[in-house]
Design an enzyme around this catalytic site. Structure first.
Site, PDB file in Angstrom:
ATOM      1  N   THR A 101       0.794  -1.224   0.000  1.00 12.09           N
ATOM      2  CA  THR A 101       0.000   0.000   0.000  1.00 12.09           C
ATOM      3  C   THR A 101       0.832   1.282   0.000  1.00 12.09           C
ATOM      4  O   THR A 101       1.994   1.290   0.417  1.00 12.09           O
ATOM      5  CB  THR A 101      -0.905   0.017   1.255  1.00 12.09           C
ATOM      6  OG1 THR A 101      -1.583   1.261   1.371  1.00 12.09           O
ATOM      7  CG2 THR A 101      -0.077  -0.174   2.520  1.00 12.09           C
ATOM      8  N   TYR A 131      -2.028   0.492  10.426  1.00  9.61           N
ATOM      9  CA  TYR A 131      -2.232  -0.257   9.191  1.00  9.61           C
ATOM     10  C   TYR A 131      -0.980  -0.191   8.320  1.00  9.61           C
ATOM     11  O   TYR A 131      -0.487  -1.221   7.834  1.00  9.61           O
ATOM     12  CB  TYR A 131      -3.435   0.309   8.432  1.00  9.61           C
ATOM     13  CG  TYR A 131      -3.542  -0.184   7.009  1.00  9.61           C
ATOM     14  CD1 TYR A 131      -3.852  -1.520   6.733  1.00  9.61           C
ATOM     15  CD2 TYR A 131      -3.318   0.682   5.933  1.00  9.61           C
ATOM     16  CE1 TYR A 131      -3.938  -1.977   5.426  1.00  9.61           C
ATOM     17  CE2 TYR A 131      -3.403   0.238   4.630  1.00  9.61           C
ATOM     18  CZ  TYR A 131      -3.717  -1.091   4.387  1.00  9.61           C
ATOM     19  OH  TYR A 131      -3.785  -1.542   3.076  1.00  9.61           O
TER      20      TYR A 131
END
Length: 287
Positions: A101, A131
């Site tokens: 990501t 995250y």
């Protein structure tokens, strides 16, 4: 070649299943219920029975805000589970394809000024939320394992399966006449159809290493929402606002644009303009 897709019931996993169904390849898609990749012993037992030649890992913990309350779970799925897969691939000498990501980068406004075309693959990482930290842990595990790998970073992922910004904003418009959308976070969407097609091209060419894969452009969430409603023919009042109007448990980067210069120079790879990617997705959703 026998391919194993982990996380096959998710947004990206389902896109892979649909794509490979149209290819003459043997593949197995497993949801997390059938393969707990956070369990080292279970992972090795299942993989030894299946004997894949290639693993495409689409399994991920993606609840950005919830990760702040469940850091252990986020790190198990995005970190330890990836380490388990990478160790198996290194031991069996097979390739691991893994998706990460834009959130592994800090996303500062200073970076936005210094990197107008986005973060290159080799830029130092420094995530600002749990995250992002958990996804970075997975990246490091792959690099340390010594396995043959393709590590593909995506951002703002959207597709016809699962939940995502495009679907959510269209659903909100069904019950509201007016919406506020953040206009101070910059990036670019990755559409799952384009991600899978180009990832397969990289696999087919035997590429390895880290690649960034998004559509072309640089926009805010407000820009994205405006184009969604324009293309969908939805009449609604949109108000651009700062992130401060939508406080979240997890800090969001102000800038998460990924540079695609590296992958764009590979023959056979086709990156779409973000507006065109959206048009294709809305057609798939029959909007």
């Amino acid at each position: 070649m026998r391919i194993l897709i982990t996380g096959g019931s998710g947004q990206l996993g389902q896109e892979w299943v649909g794509y490979l169904n149209r290819k003459e390849v043997e593949f197995i898609s497993l949801p997390s219920a059938d393969l707990d990749i956070t369990d080292f012993e279970d992972t090795n037992r299942v993989l030894s029975n299946l004997r894949p030649d290639l693993i495409i890992n689409c399994a991920a913990y993606t609840k950005v805000d919830q990760a702040e309350d469940e850091p252990e779970i986020a790190h198990q799925v995005n970190g330890q589970a990836v380490a388990n897969l990478a160790q198996y691939c290194a031991k069996k000498n097979i390739k691991l394809v893994h998706f990460s990501t834009d959130y592994v980068f800090p996303g500062t406004k200073d970076d936005m000024e210094k990197l107008p075309d986005g973060y290159p693959e080799d830029h130092p990482t420094n995530p600002v939320n749990t995250y992002g930290e958990s996804k970075l842990e997975g990246e490091k595990a792959i690099l340390e394992s010594g396995c043959d790998f393709l590590l593909i970073r995506v951002s703002w992922m959207c597709g016809k399966y699962g939940s995502n910004f495009v679907k959510t904003i269209l659903q909100l418009a069904e019950s509201r006449d007016e919406l506020k959308v953040v206009n101070d976070q910059f990036g670019c969407p990755s559409f799952t159809k384009n991600v899978v097609e180009n990832s397969w091209e990289l696999i087919d060419q035997g590429k390895e290493g880290v690649f960034h894969l998004t559509s072309n452009g640089k926009i805010t969430w407000y820009d994205f929402a405006s184009e969604i409603f324009k293309q969908a023919g939805v009449s609604i009042k949109l108000n651009p606002v700062d992130s401060s109007e939508f406080p979240t448990k997890a800090k969001r980067p102000a800038f998460s644009l990924l540079s695609t210069e590296k992958i764009a120079n590979i023959s056979g790879v086709t990156l779409v303009e973000w507006e065109e990617g959206l048009k294709t997705m809305l057609a798939e959703l029959k909007v």
